[in-house]
Scaffold this motif. Structure first.
Motif, PDB file in Angstrom:
ATOM      1  N   VAL A 180      15.125 -40.808 -23.598  1.00 37.26           N
ATOM      2  CA  VAL A 180      14.119 -41.870 -23.514  1.00 37.26           C
ATOM      3  C   VAL A 180      14.186 -42.764 -24.751  1.00 37.26           C
ATOM      4  CG1 VAL A 180      11.637 -42.351 -23.473  1.00 37.26           C
ATOM      5  CG2 VAL A 180      12.593 -40.566 -22.007  1.00 37.26           C
ATOM      6  N   ALA A 181      14.372 -42.145 -25.923  1.00 37.67           N
ATOM      7  CA  ALA A 181      14.497 -42.938 -27.149  1.00 37.67           C
ATOM      8  C   ALA A 181      15.727 -43.844 -27.085  1.00 37.67           C
ATOM      9  CB  ALA A 181      14.585 -42.009 -28.364  1.00 37.67           C
ATOM     10  N   ALA A 182      16.852 -43.289 -26.618  1.00 35.03           N
ATOM     11  CA  ALA A 182      18.054 -44.107 -26.470  1.00 35.03           C
ATOM     12  C   ALA A 182      17.816 -45.225 -25.455  1.00 35.03           C
ATOM     13  CB  ALA A 182      19.229 -43.230 -26.028  1.00 35.03           C
ATOM     14  N   GLY A 183      17.076 -44.921 -24.386  1.00 36.13           N
ATOM     15  CA  GLY A 183      16.762 -45.941 -23.402  1.00 36.13           C
ATOM     16  C   GLY A 183      15.901 -47.048 -23.977  1.00 36.13           C
ATOM     17  N   ALA A 184      14.988 -46.685 -24.896  1.00 35.59           N
ATOM     18  CA  ALA A 184      14.149 -47.699 -25.542  1.00 35.59           C
ATOM     19  C   ALA A 184      14.999 -48.659 -26.362  1.00 35.59           C
ATOM     20  CB  ALA A 184      13.106 -47.020 -26.429  1.00 35.59           C
ATOM     21  N   VAL A 185      15.985 -48.120 -27.056  1.00 36.14           N
ATOM     22  CA  VAL A 185      16.886 -48.976 -27.837  1.00 36.14           C
ATOM     23  C   VAL A 185      17.710 -49.858 -26.899  1.00 36.14           C
ATOM     24  CG1 VAL A 185      18.833 -49.004 -29.430  1.00 36.14           C
ATOM     25  CG2 VAL A 185      16.984 -47.348 -29.756  1.00 36.14           C
ATOM     26  N   ALA A 186      18.227 -49.248 -25.821  1.00 37.60           N
ATOM     27  CA  ALA A 186      19.029 -50.014 -24.857  1.00 37.60           C
ATOM     28  C   ALA A 186      18.202 -51.095 -24.175  1.00 37.60           C
ATOM     29  CB  ALA A 186      19.625 -49.075 -23.811  1.00 37.60           C
ATOM     30  N   ALA A 187      16.899 -50.842 -24.028  1.00 39.22           N
ATOM     31  CA  ALA A 187      16.029 -51.819 -23.372  1.00 39.22           C
ATOM     32  C   ALA A 187      15.558 -52.897 -24.329  1.00 39.22           C
ATOM     33  CB  ALA A 187      14.824 -51.108 -22.768  1.00 39.22           C
ATOM     34  N   GLY A 188      16.010 -52.829 -25.570  1.00 37.13           N
ATOM     35  CA  GLY A 188      15.606 -53.825 -26.550  1.00 37.13           C
ATOM     36  C   GLY A 188      14.206 -53.612 -27.079  1.00 37.13           C
ATOM     37  N   ALA A 189      13.748 -52.341 -27.063  1.00 41.00           N
ATOM     38  CA  ALA A 189      12.407 -52.022 -27.559  1.00 41.00           C
ATOM     39  C   ALA A 189      12.479 -50.876 -28.554  1.00 41.00           C
ATOM     40  CB  ALA A 189      11.482 -51.663 -26.403  1.00 41.00           C
ATOM     41  N   PRO A 190      13.192 -51.067 -29.671  1.00 42.01           N
ATOM     42  CA  PRO A 190      13.326 -49.973 -30.648  1.00 42.01           C
ATOM     43  C   PRO A 190      11.995 -49.518 -31.224  1.00 42.01           C
ATOM     44  CG  PRO A 190      14.048 -52.066 -31.577  1.00 42.01           C
ATOM     45  CD  PRO A 190      13.872 -52.297 -30.114  1.00 42.01           C
ATOM     46  N   ALA A 191      10.961 -50.356 -31.140  1.00 42.91           N
ATOM     47  CA  ALA A 191       9.650 -49.951 -31.647  1.00 42.91           C
ATOM     48  C   ALA A 191       9.116 -48.736 -30.889  1.00 42.91           C
ATOM     49  CB  ALA A 191       8.666 -51.112 -31.543  1.00 42.91           C
ATOM     50  N   LEU A 192       9.551 -48.586 -29.629  1.00 42.30           N
ATOM     51  CA  LEU A 192       9.085 -47.443 -28.841  1.00 42.30           C
ATOM     52  C   LEU A 192       9.628 -46.123 -29.365  1.00 42.30           C
ATOM     53  CD1 LEU A 192       9.329 -48.773 -25.162  1.00 42.30           C
ATOM     54  CD2 LEU A 192       7.286 -48.498 -26.577  1.00 42.30           C
ATOM     55  N   VAL A 193      10.712 -46.173 -30.140  1.00 40.49           N
ATOM     56  CA  VAL A 193      11.300 -44.942 -30.671  1.00 40.49           C
ATOM     57  C   VAL A 193      10.280 -44.223 -31.550  1.00 40.49           C
ATOM     58  CG1 VAL A 193      13.129 -43.987 -32.121  1.00 40.49           C
ATOM     59  CG2 VAL A 193      13.639 -45.852 -30.525  1.00 40.49           C
ATOM     60  N   GLY A 194       9.483 -44.989 -32.284  1.00 40.01           N
ATOM     61  CA  GLY A 194       8.457 -44.374 -33.120  1.00 40.01           C
ATOM     62  C   GLY A 194       7.444 -43.597 -32.298  1.00 40.01           C
ATOM     63  N   PHE A 195       7.040 -44.164 -31.165  1.00 41.17           N
ATOM     64  CA  PHE A 195       6.105 -43.460 -30.286  1.00 41.17           C
ATOM     65  C   PHE A 195       6.746 -42.200 -29.712  1.00 41.17           C
ATOM     66  CE2 PHE A 195       4.498 -47.838 -30.198  1.00 41.17           C
ATOM     67  CZ  PHE A 195       3.150 -47.617 -30.446  1.00 41.17           C
ATOM     68  N   PHE A 198       6.807 -39.556 -32.409  1.00 36.44           N
ATOM     69  CA  PHE A 198       5.471 -38.975 -32.564  1.00 36.44           C
ATOM     70  C   PHE A 198       5.186 -37.984 -31.438  1.00 36.44           C
ATOM     71  CE2 PHE A 198       0.883 -39.074 -31.628  1.00 36.44           C
ATOM     72  CZ  PHE A 198       0.397 -38.585 -32.835  1.00 36.44           C
ATOM     73  N   GLY A 199       5.556 -38.349 -30.208  1.00 37.81           N
ATOM     74  CA  GLY A 199       5.363 -37.446 -29.082  1.00 37.81           C
ATOM     75  C   GLY A 199       6.131 -36.150 -29.249  1.00 37.81           C
ATOM     76  N   VAL A 200       7.360 -36.252 -29.766  1.00 36.66           N
ATOM     77  CA  VAL A 200       8.171 -35.051 -29.985  1.00 36.66           C
ATOM     78  C   VAL A 200       7.517 -34.156 -31.032  1.00 36.66           C
ATOM     79  CG1 VAL A 200      10.367 -34.198 -30.877  1.00 36.66           C
ATOM     80  CG2 VAL A 200      10.338 -36.129 -29.290  1.00 36.66           C
ATOM     81  N   LEU A 201       7.020 -34.744 -32.110  1.00 40.54           N
ATOM     82  CA  LEU A 201       6.376 -33.955 -33.164  1.00 40.54           C
ATOM     83  C   LEU A 201       5.161 -33.206 -32.621  1.00 40.54           C
ATOM     84  CD1 LEU A 201       6.586 -36.367 -36.240  1.00 40.54           C
ATOM     85  CD2 LEU A 201       7.893 -34.271 -35.838  1.00 40.54           C
TER      86      LEU A 201
END
Length: 222
Positions: A180-195, A198-201
């Motif tokens: 999902v994090a890789a998909g966020a980067v591929a979708a042009g939304a790297p800001a979602l990686v932070g969320f 946080f969810g993983v933690l």
């Protein structure tokens, strides 16, 4: 005549080294892996265009387009995230099946060690607890049971080994989160990686705490 010496295989915890338990755990892991892989493949290849466009249109109508996206860009991002998430599920399922095969062979080596009068490997309690919890992942709060097994079998810190079993229990989900994090980067939304991070933690913390409680219980019973 002197009483026979109790071997490791005859110890009270020998139930946890029984071959029948291996068959049960491996069968559950394989079935679980195949189901997850099939679900992931279905999601990854599904045509979600209409769904994505509907969500984007609703967001545009309410004036809540996130991250400065246009309506079309948001629809494209949703499709990308769904595809990557489905791919992560499929990968997690395949890894579960591979892990089941490895675990079966590993358990055979553990029994060979016991038959030779040697102790189980250092991380065996953690691995068995995590495998049991993963195989029974459909049971609520199963992390407690996995931690209890690890805490019961370990001859070290029941609390620590219980918590580690909980962390390892989450391994398949880490694959999905990573996709999902890789998909966020591929979708042009790297800001979602932070969320996602946080969810993983939070996910790891919950698993570790529940399993640590189980480890304490298992250590007390032992």
């Amino acid at each position: 005549m002197p009483a026979p010496t109790e071997s490791p295989a005859d110890a009270p915890s020998s139930l946890f080294y029984d071959r029948l338990l291996d068959y049960l755990l491996v069968a559950l892991l394989v079935v679980e892996g195949l189901v997850v892989a099939a679900l992931g493949a279905t999601v990854a290849t599904a045509d979600v265009r209409s769904f994505a466009e509907r969500v984007a249109a609703d967001a545009a109508a309410s004036g809540e387009l996130p991250l400065g996206y246009s309506e079309q860009a948001l629809a494209d991002a949703i499709r990308t995230l769904v595809a990557w998430g489905g791919g992560g599920l499929a990968a997690a399922g395949v890894l579960l099946v591979a892990a089941a095969a490895w675990f079966y062979r590993y358990r055979g080596r553990v029994r060979d060690r016991l038959a030779d009068g040697r102790r189980p490997p250092r991380w065996h309690a953690v691995l068995l607890g995590a495998a049991l919890a993963t195989a029974l992942a459909f049971v609520p709060f199963v992390q407690v049971a996995g931690g209890a097994v690890a805490g019961h079998l370990t001859d070290r810190g029941a609390l620590v080994d219980g918590a580690l079993a909980g962390v390892l229990f989450g391994a398949p989900a880490y694959v999905v989160w990573g996709a999902v994090a890789a998909g966020a980067v591929a979708a042009g939304a790297p800001a979602l990686v932070g969320f996602v991070a946080f969810g993983v933690l939070v996910y790891v913390a919950v698993d570790a705490v529940l399993a640590a409680v189980g480890g304490l219980i298992g250590g007390f019973v032992a």
